[in-house]
Design a protein around this motif. Sequence first.
Motif, PDB file in Angstrom:
ATOM      1  N   SER A 200      37.483 -24.406  29.865  1.00 22.51           N
ATOM      2  CA  SER A 200      38.079 -23.231  29.116  1.00 22.51           C
ATOM      3  C   SER A 200      37.951 -21.790  29.754  1.00 22.51           C
ATOM      4  O   SER A 200      38.776 -20.906  29.508  1.00 22.51           O
ATOM      5  CB  SER A 200      37.988 -23.495  27.784  1.00 22.51           C
ATOM      6  N   ASP A 201      36.691 -21.779  30.336  1.00 20.91           N
ATOM      7  CA  ASP A 201      36.598 -20.404  30.975  1.00 20.91           C
ATOM      8  C   ASP A 201      37.087 -20.341  32.241  1.00 20.91           C
ATOM      9  O   ASP A 201      36.776 -19.237  33.017  1.00 20.91           O
ATOM     10  CB  ASP A 201      35.136 -20.300  31.044  1.00 20.91           C
ATOM     11  N   GLN A 202      37.953 -21.183  32.851  1.00 17.12           N
ATOM     12  CA  GLN A 202      38.790 -20.942  33.976  1.00 17.12           C
ATOM     13  C   GLN A 202      40.358 -20.924  33.829  1.00 17.12           C
ATOM     14  O   GLN A 202      40.724 -21.513  32.846  1.00 17.12           O
ATOM     15  CB  GLN A 202      38.472 -22.315  34.858  1.00 17.12           C
ATOM     16  N   PRO A 203      41.022 -20.264  34.694  1.00 16.17           N
ATOM     17  CA  PRO A 203      42.417 -20.661  34.557  1.00 16.17           C
ATOM     18  C   PRO A 203      42.841 -22.155  34.543  1.00 16.17           C
ATOM     19  O   PRO A 203      42.169 -23.062  34.970  1.00 16.17           O
ATOM     20  CB  PRO A 203      43.081 -20.044  36.108  1.00 16.17           C
ATOM     21  N   ILE A 204      43.889 -22.426  33.829  1.00 17.22           N
ATOM     22  CA  ILE A 204      44.265 -23.788  33.599  1.00 17.22           C
ATOM     23  C   ILE A 204      44.213 -24.758  34.871  1.00 17.22           C
ATOM     24  O   ILE A 204      44.928 -24.537  35.873  1.00 17.22           O
ATOM     25  CB  ILE A 204      45.673 -23.961  32.884  1.00 17.22           C
ATOM     26  N   SER A 205      43.235 -25.757  34.729  1.00 17.41           N
ATOM     27  CA  SER A 205      43.079 -26.462  36.100  1.00 17.41           C
ATOM     28  C   SER A 205      43.400 -27.883  35.838  1.00 17.41           C
ATOM     29  O   SER A 205      43.853 -28.288  34.587  1.00 17.41           O
ATOM     30  CB  SER A 205      41.362 -26.841  36.043  1.00 17.41           C
ATOM     31  N   THR A 206      43.481 -28.772  36.611  1.00 18.80           N
ATOM     32  CA  THR A 206      44.178 -30.033  36.730  1.00 18.80           C
ATOM     33  C   THR A 206      43.521 -30.868  35.551  1.00 18.80           C
ATOM     34  O   THR A 206      44.233 -31.436  34.584  1.00 18.80           O
ATOM     35  CB  THR A 206      43.913 -31.189  37.865  1.00 18.80           C
ATOM     36  N   GLN A 207      42.184 -30.747  35.363  1.00 17.42           N
ATOM     37  CA  GLN A 207      41.526 -31.396  34.344  1.00 17.42           C
ATOM     38  C   GLN A 207      41.897 -30.835  32.985  1.00 17.42           C
ATOM     39  O   GLN A 207      42.029 -31.484  32.035  1.00 17.42           O
ATOM     40  CB  GLN A 207      39.950 -31.160  34.527  1.00 17.42           C
ATOM     41  N   THR A 208      41.874 -29.564  33.002  1.00 17.60           N
ATOM     42  CA  THR A 208      42.453 -29.120  31.368  1.00 17.60           C
ATOM     43  C   THR A 208      44.060 -29.574  31.143  1.00 17.60           C
ATOM     44  O   THR A 208      44.207 -29.848  30.090  1.00 17.60           O
ATOM     45  CB  THR A 208      42.634 -27.288  31.876  1.00 17.60           C
TER      46      THR A 208
END
Length: 359
Positions: A165-173
């Motif tokens: 959640s501390d990153q821009p929306i990733s594939t995993q997110t």
Amino acid sequence: MSHARERGAQATINKKHLKHNLAQFRAMHQGPMIAVVKADAYGHGIENVVPALGAVDAYAVATIDEALQLRSLSPDKRIILLEGVFNEEELALAVDNNFDIVVHQKYQLALLNQIQKNKKLKVWLKIDTGMNRLGFDMSLSKSIIEVLKHNDLIDLHLMSHFAQSDQPISTQTQQQIRCNEWIESQGLPFSFSNTGAVLNGMSQDKEWIRVGIGLFGISPMPGTMGSDYQLKPVMNLASKVIATKNISKGQAVGYGAHFVAPHDMHLGIVGIGYADGYPWSKSESMSVMLGQNPCAVVGRVSMDMLAIDLSRHQAVEPGADVQLWGDCLPVESLAEQLGVIPYALVCGITKRVKFNVIE
Ligand SMILES: Cc1ncc(COP(=O)(O)O)c(C=O)c1O
């Protein structure tokens, strides 16, 4: 500048900032909010922060001892045990004290069969959507939900946790969000988002957000500060200069003689060290604030003291105030210099630091 003679290691907790941060999250999120106050409110002192958090819907902590301490400070508010209970005694304490419990393993499901009291227990079934830490696999969750939903002694809620959640929306997110959509479709109360997820726009309107670090005015996102999200730091960590001295070019400072003066220097010795929770490692990249002026930490941080370069501040005397982090020096930037997370710095403050609360 105060010149009182004392060691001076002090954490000042600003309740106004805490309330401001709470209001910021309330403005960002329409649904209910859980204040995560485990680890002694992330090192801020649970008794210092709870009186300022009356407007939250629930608290969350990690251990039964934390929950019992919190119950004595907050007799009526919901308190969620994020790791659940580990044995029958803890389950009995949870029932008696009205704690909500997370259930994430089969042994905890089995414990639920022990509930005998005619009182509903609030249970948060933890579903692992990709964090691979706590929770039942998605494939198992459907059948567990079916069973628990029909148990009259259980008031069922669902919970999951983002890994990035501390990153821009990733594939995993994105994958986790798809799982969360299924969780939401079960028609039960649910909770997905921590601070990073709320600040990064991953939260859902109706969920119970679980906010920890953001309440303390700290951003979990690398390269950012709480102020980037209109949050204000709740902790100011400060101490005082307890000694000054002049050294000549070529003289070394502190344990291991790792710092050698490149020129004649004026040093201040500050009354705080790693036994207070100030980080030990990589001291060469750290600085402190003398008023609005940064001063480099020189040599290794000791257990109770550290040395700073006062060469440009010859007039500074013992008793001068020094800020280690807070309003003038965000803890996020110190953490970044050290390659650690700000959570670890604030949680690391030890009992011998004096706490002082600004109302
Ligand atoms: C399960 C869970 N939810 C929420 C939080 C709060 O996270 P944050 O402090 O990033 O808001 C934590 C913190 O570690 C957690 O473990």
